[in-house]
Motif scaffolding. Structure first.
Motif, PDB file in Angstrom:
ATOM      1  N   ILE A 137       0.861  -1.048   0.189  1.00 31.07           N
ATOM      2  CA  ILE A 137       0.082  -0.494   0.392  1.00 31.07           C
ATOM      3  C   ILE A 137       0.485   1.480   0.295  1.00 31.07           C
ATOM      4  CG2 ILE A 137      -1.383   1.203   1.230  1.00 31.07           C
ATOM      5  CD1 ILE A 137      -2.654  -1.412   2.517  1.00 31.07           C
ATOM      6  N   ARG A 140       2.395   1.899  -3.567  1.00 34.24           N
ATOM      7  CA  ARG A 140       1.609   2.273  -4.612  1.00 34.24           C
ATOM      8  C   ARG A 140       1.812   3.700  -4.377  1.00 34.24           C
ATOM      9  NH1 ARG A 140      -3.155  -1.375  -5.731  1.00 34.24           N
ATOM     10  NH2 ARG A 140      -3.233   0.380  -6.678  1.00 34.24           N
ATOM     11  N   LYS A 141       1.318   3.998  -3.061  1.00 34.78           N
ATOM     12  CA  LYS A 141       1.249   5.645  -2.315  1.00 34.78           C
ATOM     13  C   LYS A 141       2.259   6.403  -2.523  1.00 34.78           C
ATOM     14  CE  LYS A 141      -0.315   8.217   0.873  1.00 34.78           C
ATOM     15  NZ  LYS A 141      -0.618   8.614   3.028  1.00 34.78           N
TER      16      LYS A 141
END
Length: 300
Positions: A137, A140-141
């Motif tokens: 997560i 990707r951020k």
């Protein structure tokens, strides 16, 4: 590693961020987990090397937060009382329970349920899965932020028109590309016909570089000719020579005009010049542009 690097941001965040960086959390939690698992396995191995069994009753059931009930028990070996406990559901105070303890160290003990289940890696597995999910997560951020923050490579498109009258040069900035049909606008610069090369270069450079900013309010044709201090477009076209200078990335084209009617101009592509920004000096480009203005044959 630089703070604007994507990998650096993944572990430590941006420079100046106040939240606990992802890397710091890993540095704290992972060693803690490894050490805890090491001592748990060491405790189980020592116990299984010399196990002794006994039975006792649950003396108390306690709670810590939302972690579920913890049963507490005690037992006696050689007139010495030892305590233990475990997370378990379905028990009540006074229920009998089996206990396994280390023969030469009864303080190392556990319920028979824990002993026969063997070392538990469930927590470790859950933690590893959680870390992997959080890492994906966060990556990707960071990737989205990194792409958003990365400088955008803009296409270089500059243009200007230059008119040579009997008295002066008029430099007009070109905006809004539609082929060679740029909208002419401010800034507009003037230089006397007998100006030196430095004054000509400065006027040219100011309007030419301004066109890449793409910030302008389009002038009407009547407003533009007035700003150029001319009576009319027809008079300007009849009594001047002109060129259009256009840069498209690494190529600069200088195209002179010719009179197509009694009012409008057309491009004289046969006399056009082309330059390579990487190889040709800007001073040579401007010098050749001025020569083209001064020497271009017209029927004006």
């Amino acid at each position: 590693m630089k703070s604007d690097n994507k990998t650096y941001r993944f572990f430590f965040g941006r420079r100046g961020e106040r939240h606990l960086p992802f890397g710091a959390m890993l540095l704290i939690l992972v060693p803690f987990l490894i050490v805890g698992q090491y001592f748990q396995n060491r405790k189980y191995n020592a116990l299984s090397a010399s196990p002794e069994h006994t039975s006792t009753v649950i003396s108390n059931i306690g709670y810590i937060g939302n972690s579920g009930p913890i049963i507490h028990y005690s037992f006696t070996v050689n007139s010495i009382t030892y305590n233990g406990g475990m997370h378990a559901n379905g028990f009540a105070v006074g229920d009998s329970i089996g206990v396994v303890y280390q023969k030469d160290n009864p303080e190392n003990n556990m319920t028979v349920f824990e002993y026969y289940d063997g070392p538990s890696y469930g927590f470790v597995s859950a933690f590893v899965i959680l870390v992997v999910i959080l890492a994906i997560i966060r990556w990707r951020k960071i990737s989205r932020q990194y792409k958003a923050d990365a400088p955008v490579e803009t296409k270089v498109q500059r243009a200007c028109g230059i008119y040579r009258t009997s008295k002066e040069y008029i430099f007009v900035t070109g905006y809004g590309k539609t082929g060679f049909g740029y909208n002419m606008n401010y800034p507009i610069k003037f230089a006397p016909i007998d100006c030196d090369d430095i004054e000509f270069n400065n006027a040219f450079g100011e309007v030419f570089l301004a066109s890449n900013r793409e910030e302008y309010k389009e002038l009407k044709s009547s407003e533009l000719i007035k700003a150029m201090k001319q009576r009319s477009w027809r008079q300007l076209h009849l009594h001047s020579t002109s060129v259009f200078v256009n840069q498209d990335d690494d190529k600069i084209s200088v195209v002179p005009t010719k009179l197509a009617s009694d009012k409008w101009l057309d491009w004289d592509s046969n006399q056009a010049l082309t330059f390579d920004v990487g190889n040709d000096s800007i001073y040579d480009i401007v010098s050749e542009t001025r020569k083209l203005l001064d020497n271009h044959e017209t029927d004006r």
